[in-house]
Design an enzyme around this catalytic site. Structure first.
Site, PDB file in Angstrom:
ATOM      1  N   PHE A 148       0.870  -1.186   0.000  1.00  0.00           N
ATOM      2  CA  PHE A 148       0.000   0.000   0.000  1.00  0.00           C
ATOM      3  C   PHE A 148       0.899   1.225   0.000  1.00  0.00           C
ATOM      4  O   PHE A 148       1.648   1.451   0.939  1.00  0.00           O
ATOM      5  CB  PHE A 148      -0.942   0.054   1.202  1.00  0.00           C
ATOM      6  CG  PHE A 148      -1.827   1.277   1.149  1.00  0.00           C
ATOM      7  CD1 PHE A 148      -3.031   1.257   0.465  1.00  0.00           C
ATOM      8  CD2 PHE A 148      -1.424   2.469   1.731  1.00  0.00           C
ATOM      9  CE1 PHE A 148      -3.818   2.401   0.363  1.00  0.00           C
ATOM     10  CE2 PHE A 148      -2.204   3.620   1.638  1.00  0.00           C
ATOM     11  CZ  PHE A 148      -3.410   3.583   0.955  1.00  0.00           C
ATOM     12  N   ASP A 233       9.443   3.007   1.917  1.00  0.00           N
ATOM     13  CA  ASP A 233       8.239   3.774   2.237  1.00  0.00           C
ATOM     14  C   ASP A 233       8.002   3.643   3.739  1.00  0.00           C
ATOM     15  O   ASP A 233       7.435   2.658   4.209  1.00  0.00           O
ATOM     16  CB  ASP A 233       7.044   3.264   1.435  1.00  0.00           C
ATOM     17  CG  ASP A 233       5.776   4.067   1.723  1.00  0.00           C
ATOM     18  OD1 ASP A 233       5.749   4.819   2.722  1.00  0.00           O
ATOM     19  OD2 ASP A 233       4.796   3.924   0.957  1.00  0.00           O
ATOM     20  N   LYS A 262       2.601  11.179   6.988  1.00  0.00           N
ATOM     21  CA  LYS A 262       1.785  10.930   8.179  1.00  0.00           C
ATOM     22  C   LYS A 262       2.277  11.680   9.420  1.00  0.00           C
ATOM     23  O   LYS A 262       2.018  12.859   9.548  1.00  0.00           O
ATOM     24  CB  LYS A 262       1.647   9.417   8.393  1.00  0.00           C
ATOM     25  CG  LYS A 262       0.795   8.793   7.272  1.00  0.00           C
ATOM     26  CD  LYS A 262       0.150   7.492   7.616  1.00  0.00           C
ATOM     27  CE  LYS A 262      -0.936   7.165   6.599  1.00  0.00           C
ATOM     28  NZ  LYS A 262      -0.616   6.072   5.688  1.00  0.00           N
TER      29      LYS A 262
HETATM   30  C1  LIG Z   1      -0.797   6.155   4.204  1.00  0.00           C
HETATM   31  C2  LIG Z   1       0.306   5.645   3.375  1.00  0.00           C
HETATM   32  C3  LIG Z   1       0.635   6.228   2.144  1.00  0.00           C
HETATM   33  C4  LIG Z   1      -0.181   7.339   1.538  1.00  0.00           C
HETATM   34  O1  LIG Z   1      -0.250   8.473   2.334  1.00  0.00           O
HETATM   35  P1  LIG Z   1      -1.402   9.580   2.075  1.00  0.00           P
HETATM   36  O2  LIG Z   1      -1.002  10.723   2.950  1.00  0.00           O
HETATM   37  O3  LIG Z   1      -2.693   8.955   2.477  1.00  0.00           O
HETATM   38  O4  LIG Z   1      -1.357   9.909   0.621  1.00  0.00           O
HETATM   39  C5  LIG Z   1       1.728   5.748   1.469  1.00  0.00           C
HETATM   40  N1  LIG Z   1       2.444   4.721   1.946  1.00  0.00           N
HETATM   41  C6  LIG Z   1       2.163   4.124   3.110  1.00  0.00           C
HETATM   42  C7  LIG Z   1       3.014   2.999   3.606  1.00  0.00           C
HETATM   43  C8  LIG Z   1       1.071   4.551   3.864  1.00  0.00           C
HETATM   44  O5  LIG Z   1       0.757   3.933   5.001  1.00  0.00           O
END
Ligand SMILES: *Cc1c(COP(=O)(O)O)cnc(C)c1O
Length: 407
Positions: A148, A233, A262
């Site tokens: 994700f 990520d 985040k």
């Molecule tokens: C939440 C998330 C994203 C996307 O972040 P948004 O601020 O919602 O665009 C990307 N990668 C990971 C691992 C995430 O948990």
């Protein structure tokens, strides 16, 4: 006349008003939150709930942490937005602090996580063409099954979750899938056109999936040996959640690019970034990438305070200690309505026995007991409390879960 059991008229009215005019891209729990402080939120009726989701780890420091609110408030009184057409007196300090936290040279500030991922992909492709010498438009990025990385069309194009991708094609080419946790599969997937390997060090949305020990070290070794960028990520896993600053720290591994988001926004506004060394991030030239809001002074003031809070190590230590405490309690539930528990720092994926009900049903029953969690992928609930939560509060939440599982 309440339309939902357990809700008073005011709450039902507010939910109805949302339903009337909001696109149905979410299925929220039936609770209307009006206030938040630390690990707790209060609904419109004054009922309090322990927040064990923390906006998917965007609230690592809790709701309205006083130090972050103070930084934001001070900045709101001076300057909030300039665009990058000008310099502002906040961005340099934020970039310097964040680069130092990551042990890297350069920061490219954006807003949402998905933008950081898109930026990372663009940087990796530009690096492949301009540095590695990959032929034009031939660069590929290796990604993991179950990933994700956000919701843009390019990102959902390399998701393998049908809910995320079906109906949204055609998709951006250039992505190669491998099973998560299998370093040999990465090695086999790499060829001379591979720009990068993009993975979550721990897969969050997939249900807190922790790869086998040694996986991140192996990915690092393979990427170095094959001249491929390792993009981590850490948008959900990073910034204290797992008891270290980054989930990569669990294996003492440093990726080539960190993708952050985040919690970088301190629970106040969206702040994301790509952090890497000069020979990588330096491939982007003026005019090739940007964002109207990226690097704005308000975001920089908040982001700087977040980095300062992480520099003390206090939140990482809390997450590690509380996580150990929580792990012992959760492990005891396996075989009692729970089929498996995965935990890293203060971040847990709990697989609910289907005989008990779905993850959603458990989340609804916990809501009635004053505990907020979110289900993911049917049978899993994810627990990611603010790192300011107390051990006694976690004990109480696990008691509520135990009662729900026994119902
Ligand atoms: C939440 C998330 C994203 C996307 O972040 P948004 O601020 O919602 O665009 C990307 N990668 C990971 C691992 C995430 O948990």
């Amino acid at each position: 006349m309440s339309t939902m059991p357990g809700l008073d008229d005011a709450a039902a009215e507010l939910i109805h008003a949302e339903d009337e005019h909001l696109a149905h891209n979410y299925h929220p729990l039936p609770v209307v939150i009006a206030r938040g402080e630390g690990a707790w939120v209060t609904d419109v009726e004054g009922k309090r709930y322990l927040d064990l989701l923390s906006a998917y780890s965007a609230l690592n420091f809790g709701h309205r942490h006083p130090a972050i609110v103070a930084a934001a408030t001070e900045q709101l009184g001076r300057l909030t937005l300039t665009s990058r057409a000008y310099h502002n007196d906040r961005l340099g300090a934020f970039a310097a602090a964040l680069a130092e936290l990551c042990g890297k040279d350069l920061v490219l500030p954006m807003n949402t996580g998905a933008e950081a991922v898109e930026t990372g992909i663009k940087v990796a492709r530009a690096w492949a063409y301009r540095v590695k010498g990959v032929p034009a438009d031939a660069a590929t990025v290796v990604v993991a099954n179950g990933n994700f990385h956000g919701r843009t069309t390019t990102i959902v194009g390399f998701s393998d979750d049908p809910d995320a991708r079906d109906g949204f094609g055609p998709f951006t080419p250039g992505f190669v899938h491998v099973p998560f946790g299998d370093a040999a599969a990465i090695e086999a997937a790499i060829d001379e056109n591979t720009a990068a390997v993009l993975i979550e060090p721990i897969q969050g949305e997939a249900g807190v999936i922790i790869p086998p020990d040694g996986y991140l070290r192996a990915v690092r070794e393979i990427c170095t040996r094959r001249n491929v960028l390792f993009i981590a990520d850490e948008i959900q896993s990073g910034l204290g959640r797992v008891g270290e600053t980054f989930a990569c720290d669990r294996e003492a591994v440093v990726p080539d690019l960190y993708l952050l988001g985040k919690a970088l926004g301190g629970g106040i506004l969206p702040v994301s970034a790509v952090v890497a060394d000069r020979e990588i991030l330096g491939v982007i030239r003026p005019g090739e990438h940007g964002s109207t809001f990226g690097g704005n002074p308000l975001a920089a003031a908040v982001g700087l305070r977040v980095v300062e809070m992480l520099q003390t190590g206090e939140f990482q230590r809390r997450a590690a200690a509380l996580g150990e405490h929580l792990a012992a309690k959760l492990d005891a539930l396996v075989g009692h309505g729970v089929t498996a528990v995965r935990i890293a720092g203060l971040w847990a994926g709990i697989d609910i026995d289907p005989a008990v009900g779905t993850g959603r049903a458990v989340a609804e029953r916990l809501l009635a007991r004053g505990v907020l969690v979110k289900d993911t992928h049917g049978q899993t609930i994810r627990i990611a409390p603010p790192l300011v939560v107390r051990g006694t509060e976690l004990d109480w939440a696990v008691e509520q879960l135990t009662l729900v599982l026994a119902d």
